[in-house]
Design a protein around this motif. Structure first.
Motif, PDB file in Angstrom:
ATOM      1  N   GLY A 101       4.379  -7.569  10.440  1.00 52.16           N
ATOM      2  CA  GLY A 101       4.049  -6.219  10.881  1.00 52.16           C
ATOM      3  C   GLY A 101       4.571  -5.123   9.976  1.00 52.16           C
ATOM      4  N   LEU A 102       5.572  -5.423   9.146  1.00 45.89           N
ATOM      5  CA  LEU A 102       6.092  -4.411   8.226  1.00 45.89           C
ATOM      6  C   LEU A 102       5.032  -3.999   7.201  1.00 45.89           C
ATOM      7  N   ILE A 103       4.169  -4.929   6.833  1.00 43.43           N
ATOM      8  CA  ILE A 103       3.073  -4.607   5.913  1.00 43.43           C
ATOM      9  C   ILE A 103       2.157  -3.570   6.559  1.00 43.43           C
ATOM     10  N   ILE A 104       1.779  -3.836   7.800  1.00 41.71           N
ATOM     11  CA  ILE A 104       0.882  -2.914   8.503  1.00 41.71           C
ATOM     12  C   ILE A 104       1.542  -1.548   8.650  1.00 41.71           C
ATOM     13  N   GLN A 105       2.814  -1.517   9.017  1.00 43.82           N
ATOM     14  CA  GLN A 105       3.525  -0.246   9.174  1.00 43.82           C
ATOM     15  C   GLN A 105       3.562   0.523   7.865  1.00 43.82           C
ATOM     16  N   LYS A 106       3.813  -0.162   6.772  1.00 43.37           N
ATOM     17  CA  LYS A 106       3.857   0.498   5.456  1.00 43.37           C
ATOM     18  C   LYS A 106       2.493   1.123   5.145  1.00 43.37           C
ATOM     19  N   LEU A 107       1.421   0.388   5.420  1.00 43.45           N
ATOM     20  CA  LEU A 107       0.080   0.911   5.177  1.00 43.45           C
ATOM     21  C   LEU A 107      -0.219   2.113   6.078  1.00 43.45           C
ATOM     22  N   VAL A 108       0.162   2.016   7.335  1.00 47.56           N
ATOM     23  CA  VAL A 108      -0.036   3.131   8.274  1.00 47.56           C
ATOM     24  C   VAL A 108       0.673   4.384   7.755  1.00 47.56           C
ATOM     25  N   GLU A 121       2.065  -5.158  -5.372  1.00 51.20           N
ATOM     26  CA  GLU A 121       3.489  -5.340  -5.689  1.00 51.20           C
ATOM     27  C   GLU A 121       3.584  -5.952  -7.076  1.00 51.20           C
ATOM     28  N   ALA A 122       4.444  -5.360  -7.871  1.00 47.80           N
ATOM     29  CA  ALA A 122       4.672  -5.817  -9.244  1.00 47.80           C
ATOM     30  C   ALA A 122       3.363  -5.999 -10.013  1.00 47.80           C
ATOM     31  N   GLY A 123       2.435  -5.079  -9.810  1.00 51.53           N
ATOM     32  CA  GLY A 123       1.163  -5.136 -10.518  1.00 51.53           C
ATOM     33  C   GLY A 123       0.137  -6.089  -9.928  1.00 51.53           C
ATOM     34  N   LYS A 124       0.506  -6.820  -8.905  1.00 53.45           N
ATOM     35  CA  LYS A 124      -0.440  -7.741  -8.270  1.00 53.45           C
ATOM     36  C   LYS A 124      -1.074  -7.049  -7.069  1.00 53.45           C
ATOM     37  N   LEU A 125      -2.405  -7.047  -7.048  1.00 48.34           N
ATOM     38  CA  LEU A 125      -3.137  -6.381  -5.980  1.00 48.34           C
ATOM     39  C   LEU A 125      -3.436  -7.350  -4.841  1.00 48.34           C
ATOM     40  N   HIS A 126      -3.295  -6.867  -3.619  1.00 46.52           N
ATOM     41  CA  HIS A 126      -3.575  -7.651  -2.411  1.00 46.52           C
ATOM     42  C   HIS A 126      -4.573  -6.866  -1.557  1.00 46.52           C
ATOM     43  N   PRO A 127      -5.851  -6.840  -1.967  1.00 43.89           N
ATOM     44  CA  PRO A 127      -6.824  -5.979  -1.287  1.00 43.89           C
ATOM     45  C   PRO A 127      -7.142  -6.378   0.140  1.00 43.89           C
ATOM     46  N   LEU A 128      -6.787  -7.592   0.535  1.00 43.68           N
ATOM     47  CA  LEU A 128      -7.066  -7.997   1.916  1.00 43.68           C
ATOM     48  C   LEU A 128      -5.888  -7.749   2.846  1.00 43.68           C
ATOM     49  N   LEU A 129      -4.775  -7.275   2.319  1.00 48.16           N
ATOM     50  CA  LEU A 129      -3.669  -6.790   3.151  1.00 48.16           C
ATOM     51  C   LEU A 129      -3.890  -5.285   3.196  1.00 48.16           C
ATOM     52  N   SER A 130      -4.723  -4.844   4.143  1.00 52.30           N
ATOM     53  CA  SER A 130      -5.254  -3.492   4.036  1.00 52.30           C
ATOM     54  C   SER A 130      -5.536  -2.826   5.377  1.00 52.30           C
ATOM     55  N   LYS A 157      -6.293   3.797  -2.142  1.00 51.29           N
ATOM     56  CA  LYS A 157      -4.859   3.940  -2.445  1.00 51.29           C
ATOM     57  C   LYS A 157      -4.187   2.572  -2.406  1.00 51.29           C
ATOM     58  N   TRP A 158      -3.430   2.296  -3.440  1.00 51.81           N
ATOM     59  CA  TRP A 158      -2.623   1.074  -3.494  1.00 51.81           C
ATOM     60  C   TRP A 158      -1.190   1.458  -3.166  1.00 51.81           C
ATOM     61  N   VAL A 159      -0.625   0.802  -2.170  1.00 50.41           N
ATOM     62  CA  VAL A 159       0.725   1.107  -1.701  1.00 50.41           C
ATOM     63  C   VAL A 159       1.674   0.048  -2.240  1.00 50.41           C
ATOM     64  N   ASP A 160       2.753   0.491  -2.884  1.00 50.94           N
ATOM     65  CA  ASP A 160       3.728  -0.450  -3.445  1.00 50.94           C
ATOM     66  C   ASP A 160       4.509  -1.112  -2.313  1.00 50.94           C
ATOM     67  N   GLY A 161       4.381  -2.423  -2.220  1.00 47.25           N
ATOM     68  CA  GLY A 161       5.066  -3.176  -1.174  1.00 47.25           C
ATOM     69  C   GLY A 161       6.261  -3.952  -1.669  1.00 47.25           C
ATOM     70  N   SER A 162       6.690  -3.700  -2.903  1.00 50.51           N
ATOM     71  CA  SER A 162       7.793  -4.465  -3.497  1.00 50.51           C
ATOM     72  C   SER A 162       9.062  -4.428  -2.656  1.00 50.51           C
TER      73      SER A 162
END
Length: 184
Positions: A101-108, A121-130, A157-162
């Motif tokens: 759920g922290l991923i979802i909260q960060k995106l929100v 994160e670290a240059g790697k895109l995760h378009p399905l975590l969205s 928008k790409w959100v840094d999740g590192s």
């Protein structure tokens, strides 16, 4: 917000439907549902037709809308949007069992002013975590009508999740082969 679990992939490398793979006694799709649960009023699973009956009756499961059936994750996202109306949709694939759920909260926290946001994160895109606004539905449909299936060009928008990796180092790990999680 509505949660969309993408569980309709071919699982070619995995060899069987990933949604029903188990890790620590729990199905992969259940991990995605748990990650979405605290942020979403309803959760819908997008599955392949032959797998629909494998899910419990209490779970809302649908297949791709007919005109875009089998056209990948973008079709699954559109299917979720067409099935349950909402202002926002949180999307997770079923093959990222460490997602939480922290991923979802960060995106929100970063969605204001955008129709779609996803994790990087670290240059790697995760378009399905969205997250997707209902405003993106027209553009998704338009791309699918042009037989364009890539999700990435639609992410505004790409959100840094590192920073999220401190708690769970494998948070974004995508499982593509049996045995990948052995010993964990």
């Amino acid at each position: 917000m509505i949660g969309i679990v993408l569980a309709g992939g071919q699982s070619r490398r995995y060899g069987s439907p990933k949604a029903f793979a188990k890790f620590r006694g729990k199905y992969f799709y259940e991990y995605a549902m748990d990650a979405l649960a605290s942020h979403c009023s309803e959760i819908i699973i997008i599955a392949r037709p032959e797998d629909v009956d494998r899910f419990p009756d209490a779970v809302t499961v649908v297949t791709d809308i007919l005109e875009f059936a089998g056209q990948g994750p973008l079709a699954g996202i559109l299917t979720g949007m067409c099935t349950i109306k909402s202002d926002w949709y949180a999307v997770l694939p079923c093959d990222v069992p460490f997602a939480d759920g922290l991923i979802i909260q960060k995106l929100v926290n970063h969605r204001a002013g955008f129709t779609s946001v996803a994790i990087e994160e670290a240059g790697k895109l995760h378009p399905l975590l969205s997250l997707w606004s209902k405003e993106a539905e027209f553009e998704i449909r338009s791309l699918l009508e042009q037989e364009k299936r890539s999700v990435r060009p639609l992410i505004e928008k790409w959100v840094d999740g590192s920073d999220l990796l401190k708690e769970t180092p494998n948070l974004f790990e995508n499982v593509n082969r049996p045995g990948q999680l052995e010993g964990r």
